[in-house]
Design a protein around this motif. Structure first.
Motif, PDB file in Angstrom:
ATOM      1  N   ALA A  61      16.026   0.776 -36.344  1.00 58.60           N
ATOM      2  CA  ALA A  61      17.004   0.114 -35.478  1.00 58.60           C
ATOM      3  C   ALA A  61      16.518  -0.005 -34.034  1.00 58.60           C
ATOM      4  O   ALA A  61      17.023  -0.833 -33.280  1.00 58.60           O
ATOM      5  N   GLY A  62      15.541   0.801 -33.649  1.00 54.12           N
ATOM      6  CA  GLY A  62      15.022   0.726 -32.284  1.00 54.12           C
ATOM      7  C   GLY A  62      14.455  -0.639 -31.952  1.00 54.12           C
ATOM      8  O   GLY A  62      14.493  -1.077 -30.803  1.00 54.12           O
ATOM      9  N   ASP A  63      13.926  -1.324 -32.956  1.00 50.06           N
ATOM     10  CA  ASP A  63      13.354  -2.646 -32.736  1.00 50.06           C
ATOM     11  C   ASP A  63      14.379  -3.770 -32.870  1.00 50.06           C
ATOM     12  O   ASP A  63      14.009  -4.950 -32.893  1.00 50.06           O
ATOM     13  N   LYS A  64      15.642  -3.422 -33.007  1.00 55.29           N
ATOM     14  CA  LYS A  64      16.762  -4.370 -33.126  1.00 55.29           C
ATOM     15  C   LYS A  64      16.774  -5.134 -34.454  1.00 55.29           C
ATOM     16  O   LYS A  64      17.728  -5.054 -35.204  1.00 55.29           O
TER      17      LYS A  64
ATOM     18  N   GLU B 211      18.383  10.443 -38.867  1.00 51.80           N
ATOM     19  CA  GLU B 211      18.887  10.890 -37.573  1.00 51.80           C
ATOM     20  C   GLU B 211      18.177  10.140 -36.434  1.00 51.80           C
ATOM     21  O   GLU B 211      16.987   9.853 -36.520  1.00 51.80           O
ATOM     22  N   GLY B 212      18.902   9.809 -35.401  1.00 49.91           N
ATOM     23  CA  GLY B 212      18.290   9.170 -34.237  1.00 49.91           C
ATOM     24  C   GLY B 212      17.773   7.769 -34.513  1.00 49.91           C
ATOM     25  O   GLY B 212      16.800   7.335 -33.890  1.00 49.91           O
TER      26      GLY B 212
ATOM     27  N   LEU C  71      18.655   4.910 -33.669  1.00 52.32           N
ATOM     28  CA  LEU C  71      18.646   3.923 -32.579  1.00 52.32           C
ATOM     29  C   LEU C  71      17.303   3.873 -31.867  1.00 52.32           C
ATOM     30  O   LEU C  71      16.960   2.880 -31.240  1.00 52.32           O
ATOM     31  N   GLY C  72      16.536   4.964 -31.963  1.00 55.41           N
ATOM     32  CA  GLY C  72      15.249   4.987 -31.270  1.00 55.41           C
ATOM     33  C   GLY C  72      14.067   4.800 -32.200  1.00 55.41           C
ATOM     34  O   GLY C  72      12.924   4.867 -31.763  1.00 55.41           O
ATOM     35  N   THR C  73      14.327   4.572 -33.483  1.00 55.84           N
ATOM     36  CA  THR C  73      13.233   4.496 -34.454  1.00 55.84           C
ATOM     37  C   THR C  73      12.600   3.101 -34.476  1.00 55.84           C
ATOM     38  O   THR C  73      13.303   2.106 -34.626  1.00 55.84           O
TER      39      THR C  73
ATOM     40  N   GLN D 100       9.929  11.104 -46.143  1.00 55.80           N
ATOM     41  CA  GLN D 100      11.063  11.647 -45.385  1.00 55.80           C
ATOM     42  C   GLN D 100      12.306  10.768 -45.494  1.00 55.80           C
ATOM     43  O   GLN D 100      13.365  11.138 -45.022  1.00 55.80           O
TER      44      GLN D 100
ATOM     45  N   GLU E 171      21.658  -8.422 -30.428  1.00 52.72           N
ATOM     46  CA  GLU E 171      22.219  -7.494 -29.431  1.00 52.72           C
ATOM     47  C   GLU E 171      23.588  -7.001 -29.869  1.00 52.72           C
ATOM     48  O   GLU E 171      23.902  -5.813 -29.768  1.00 52.72           O
TER      49      GLU E 171
ATOM     50  N   VAL F  70      23.219  -4.431 -32.809  1.00 53.96           N
ATOM     51  CA  VAL F  70      22.802  -3.062 -32.474  1.00 53.96           C
ATOM     52  C   VAL F  70      23.915  -2.333 -31.717  1.00 53.96           C
ATOM     53  O   VAL F  70      24.024  -1.115 -31.808  1.00 53.96           O
ATOM     54  N   ASN F  71      24.760  -3.082 -31.001  1.00 56.67           N
ATOM     55  CA  ASN F  71      25.933  -2.439 -30.392  1.00 56.67           C
ATOM     56  C   ASN F  71      26.815  -1.831 -31.472  1.00 56.67           C
ATOM     57  O   ASN F  71      27.361  -0.742 -31.299  1.00 56.67           O
TER      58      ASN F  71
ATOM     59  N   ALA G 184      25.319   1.295 -32.654  1.00 54.60           N
ATOM     60  CA  ALA G 184      25.448   2.385 -31.683  1.00 54.60           C
ATOM     61  C   ALA G 184      26.899   2.810 -31.511  1.00 54.60           C
ATOM     62  O   ALA G 184      27.183   3.753 -30.784  1.00 54.60           O
TER      63      ALA G 184
ATOM     64  N   THR H 252      29.179   1.064 -30.000  1.00 55.66           N
ATOM     65  CA  THR H 252      29.746   0.587 -28.743  1.00 55.66           C
ATOM     66  C   THR H 252      30.240  -0.857 -28.845  1.00 55.66           C
ATOM     67  O   THR H 252      30.669  -1.424 -27.856  1.00 55.66           O
TER      68      THR H 252
ATOM     69  N   ASN I  20      17.433  14.269 -29.245  1.00 54.77           N
ATOM     70  CA  ASN I  20      16.774  12.996 -29.532  1.00 54.77           C
ATOM     71  C   ASN I  20      16.498  12.339 -28.186  1.00 54.77           C
ATOM     72  O   ASN I  20      17.186  11.414 -27.774  1.00 54.77           O
TER      73      ASN I  20
ATOM     74  N   ALA J  12      16.071   8.599 -28.089  1.00 53.60           N
ATOM     75  CA  ALA J  12      16.854   7.813 -29.040  1.00 53.60           C
ATOM     76  C   ALA J  12      18.348   7.913 -28.771  1.00 53.60           C
ATOM     77  O   ALA J  12      19.117   7.106 -29.256  1.00 53.60           O
TER      78      ALA J  12
ATOM     79  N   THR K  60      16.423  -1.146 -28.618  1.00 52.73           N
ATOM     80  CA  THR K  60      17.854  -0.928 -28.843  1.00 52.73           C
ATOM     81  C   THR K  60      18.429   0.058 -27.827  1.00 52.73           C
ATOM     82  O   THR K  60      19.474  -0.192 -27.225  1.00 52.73           O
TER      83      THR K  60
ATOM     84  N   GLN L 113      18.666  -1.442 -24.454  1.00 48.96           N
ATOM     85  CA  GLN L 113      19.854  -2.286 -24.303  1.00 48.96           C
ATOM     86  C   GLN L 113      21.107  -1.437 -24.085  1.00 48.96           C
ATOM     87  O   GLN L 113      21.991  -1.800 -23.318  1.00 48.96           O
TER      88      GLN L 113
END
Lengths: 429, 287
Positions: free
Chosen positions: A195-198, A250-251, A253-255, A272, A403, A406-407, A410, A412, B134, B137, B225, B228
């Motif tokens: 998800a980090g790459d949208k 886990e995490g 949004l940053g992957t 994993q 955009e 991904v909100n 997250a 939001t 994290n 992240a 992400t 943003q």
């Protein structure tokens, strides 16, 4: 040279550059009268077996066409798509043969007269790839030809599925939910998402939209930016409910999707995570992230399940491909090179390299990778293939859509926000 | 050359900012009256929450840099300015992060700060597993993590500047004060730091400009992400919207806003700093 004259020369050069750019003319001297032609070719192959394949293709073409020189260069995909090609086109100094992305971007480029129409010179080649050429057509005319086309599905770890007691790959959304529950105890994340790459997160929403919206609704959205159907909001609601079951690592949004062991593909590669929703290219990416750089034995593929009772076609698939087109100013040899790239011989070579699914049916038999065979089968079984939505809608709407999605991931944003953002972006066009 | 490579692009950016341009841009687009949108791009930018948050992030980093990196750098410089064993080696080590290329340092930190990366492993090993995060992240802490990396990277530069400034502070003053019975702390507080003033003001200026233009460290370390969600800066937002979202006109408007904000901050600060440097302690308002 003293300083003043250096400055003057530089000033002169700068002015000339600016003047050339302003005039929008091409300073390259292709197609001289003596028969010597140089064709520049930009593609997105930077790793794996493909750079060598394209290099070989260029050399073979040069050999068969004395006096023609092919300068091929591979660039990182996003860099090529978002920066290099748009800038080259805008400056009037475009490469002759280059990667052409279908959908909104293609429509933009055609409207600006940047691309060569290929129907007259390459009619046979175009008909040889059948319906896969459709996304590269605008108003019935063809501006690019895909050399590979595939669909998205789930890449999964058969060992982890077995440990979790899942005997058959999920065929419905409910079964997918059950699989997620069963996998939670297995010590691995049920699903990896980059998800980090949208866009990898956005693809989840595309899939729910595809299974919720009728093909006619999808068509209206692509051509008229009409997102008024309730199915667009429903897709977000379904995704929201799915995210609430916490199926992802886990995490997330940053992957990242494809870089390194911590990426979503890396998590699948090293056991994993049990599965990942991803395009047809994923076997190669996962293979590149294992210690021995081989596609793992446990890797399998299944198509995206349908949703019972929804408007969308349960066997519809989301996909895309890579295609090449010629610049409007390219010499005729460009089309000849493209014809050669699309020949059965080169397509077979492409299929055998395991880099993707060829578009010329006769080359299918050269597919050796068992997973690619599964994807090719899935493609044949799909009643309808929708191009990746961000590609189909074009950069501006596609970006706003991603955009918004991904909100939602997250927590939001709401399902309604996604549609509002898409409509707002479409209104600026 | 200055006109061709500096003035012209600035003027062109200003021109583009009044247009709604397509991703596949062509010069003819500028002649199309339908594409001229006046100040719409500016209105849009200044009413978009994401951009306002980006401005906020720039100023947060600016404030934190001045409040945290400054005192930290002055403190360390004062300590390093004393004669002690291994001083040169220490100075070298402190300067290393600044010399490292931004992208390399950013990627290194990105790897260390992964959920199962080096930092969390270290916390686990020393029994502080509860502090694991994290780091990059989690949108709630990513901005603070980012500021931590920036501090690591740029404090070294501030320290070197301060050390250089300290070489211009005459030792005799300190010696005289200590004969008069002043403590080490009193000497630093009342003699060294005031005399370091010009250096501090220059550093603050560089730091402010750096904070406003911040781009590469954010771009490299934070996933799109999370960026943003929480760590977008004016510059990253500009590239995201102008380049990746295919809206060169809107991106140009952002560029002009970024330029104006930097210009105003720079002018106000220079005038303020100039006045301080000229008038010394007597700030009577006379220019």
């Amino acid at each position: 040279m003293n300083r003043r004259s250096t400055t003057l020369v530089a000033l002169g050069a700068g002015t000339a550059l600016v003047a050339a750019a302003l005039a929008g003319c091409s300073p390259s001297g292709d197609g001289g009268g003596d028969g010597d032609v140089t064709i520049t070719w930009w593609h997105n192959a930077t790793s794996g077996p493909m750079p060598a394949v394209w290099e070989e293709v260029a050399a073979e073409f040069e050999e068969a066409h004395p006096g023609v020189k092919v300068e091929q260069t591979g660039y990182q995909n996003e860099e090529l798509q978002r920066t290099l090609i748009p800038n080259a086109l805008a400056s009037g100094d475009a490469p002759d043969l280059f990667q052409v992305w279908p959908g909104g971007e293609l429509r933009d480029q055609v409207a600006n007269g940047y691309l060569m129409e290929l129907d007259d010179s390459l009619a046979d080649t175009i008909s040889s790839v059948g319906a896969t050429a459709t996304p590269w057509q605008v108003d019935g005319k063809t501006y690019g030809i895909p050399f590979t086309f595939g669909i998205e599905g789930f890449w999964y770890n058969a060992d982890l599925f077995e440990q979790a007691g899942i005997s058959e790959p999920p065929a419905t959304l409910d079964e997918l939910n059950d699989a997620v529950t069963a996998l939670k105890g297995a010590g691995a994340a049920p699903i990896a998402v980059g998800a980090g790459d949208k866009w990898p997160a956005a693809h989840w929403w595309y899939q729910f939209a595809l299974k919720s919206c009728s093909p006619e609704t999808l068509q209206a959205a692509e051509l008229e930016y009409d997102f008024s159907d309730d199915c667009w909001v429903e897709a977000g609601e379904q995704l929201e409910a799915f995210i609430a079951t916490e199926p992802f690592q886990e995490g997330f949004l940053g992957t990242a999707a494809q870089q390194g062991a911590g990426s979503s593909a890396g998590l699948v590669a090293n056991g994993q995570a049990a599965m990942e929703l991803m395009g047809h290219w994923n076997a190669g990416v996962i293979g590149g992230l294992t210690p021995d750089e081989e596609v793992p034995e446990f890797l399998r593929w299944f198509p995206v399940p349908g949703i019972d009772g929804a408007d969308g076609d349960p066997t519809a698939a989301l996909g895309g491909g890579d295609g090449f087109g010629c610049s409007a100013e390219a010499p005729p040899e460009c089309a000849e090179l493209l014809e050669y790239i699309m020949s059965e011989e080169v397509q077979k070579k492409f299929a055998a390299s395991g880099s993707g699914i060829p578009t010329v049916p006769a080359a299918m038999e050269s597919l050796e990778d068992p997973n690619l065979k599964l994807v090719a089968e899935g493609l044949q079984n799909a009643s309808f293939v929708q191009l990746w939505l961000d590609t189909a809608f074009g950069t501006t709407v596609g970006n706003a859509m991603n955009e918004g999605i991904v909100n939602l991931f997250a927590g939001t944003g709401t399902p309604e926000d996604i549609v509002t953002k898409m409509q707002a972006a479409a209104d600026t066009l | 050359m200055f006109v061709g490579f500096v003035i012209l692009p600035v003027v062109l950016a200003a021109v583009y900012s009044f247009y709604n341009l397509p991703a596949a841009f062509k010069w003819e687009n500028l002649a199309d009256p339908e594409r001229f949108v006046g100040f719409d791009n500016y209105v849009r930018a200044l009413t978009t929450p994401e951009f306002l948050r980006a401005i906020g992030n720039n100023f947060t980093i600016l404030a934190l840099s001045l409040l945290i990196q400054g005192p930290l750098a002055i403190g360390i410089a004062l300590l390093l300015n004393r004669r002690m064993r291994g001083r040169s080696a220490l100075r070298l080590l402190i300067f290393v992060p600044y010399v490292l290329a931004e992208v390399i340092a950013g990627l290194a930190w990105k790897l260390l700060l992964q959920p199962n990366g080096g930092v969390n492993a270290l916390l686990e090993a020393v029994g502080l597993g509860a502090l694991q995060q994290n780091w990059l992240a989690d949108p709630d802490i990513a901005l603070w993590t980012l500021f931590g990396i920036l501090t690591w990277k740029y404090t070294g530069f501030a320290i070197i500047l301060m050390l250089a400034g300290l070489q211009g502070v005459p030792e005799e003053l300190g010696e005289a004060a200590s004969i008069d019975g002043a403590s080490w702390w009193q000497i630093q507080r009342h003699i060294t730091i005031p005399l370091l003033g010009p250096t501090i003001r220059i550093w603050a200026f560089l730091s402010m400009i750096g904070a406003l233009q911040l781009f590469d460290m954010v771009w490299v370390t934070v996933a799109p992400t999370v960026r943003q969600m929480s760590t977008e800066t004016m510059a990253t937002y500009m590239v995201q919207q102008g380049q990746f979202a295919g809206q060169p006109g809107y991106g140009s408007a952002i560029a002009v806003i970024l330029f104006l904000i930097s210009l105003v901050v720079a002018l106000v600060y220079q005038r303020f700093a100039l006045r301080r440097d000229l008038a010394g302690a007597v700030t009577s308002g006379v220019r």
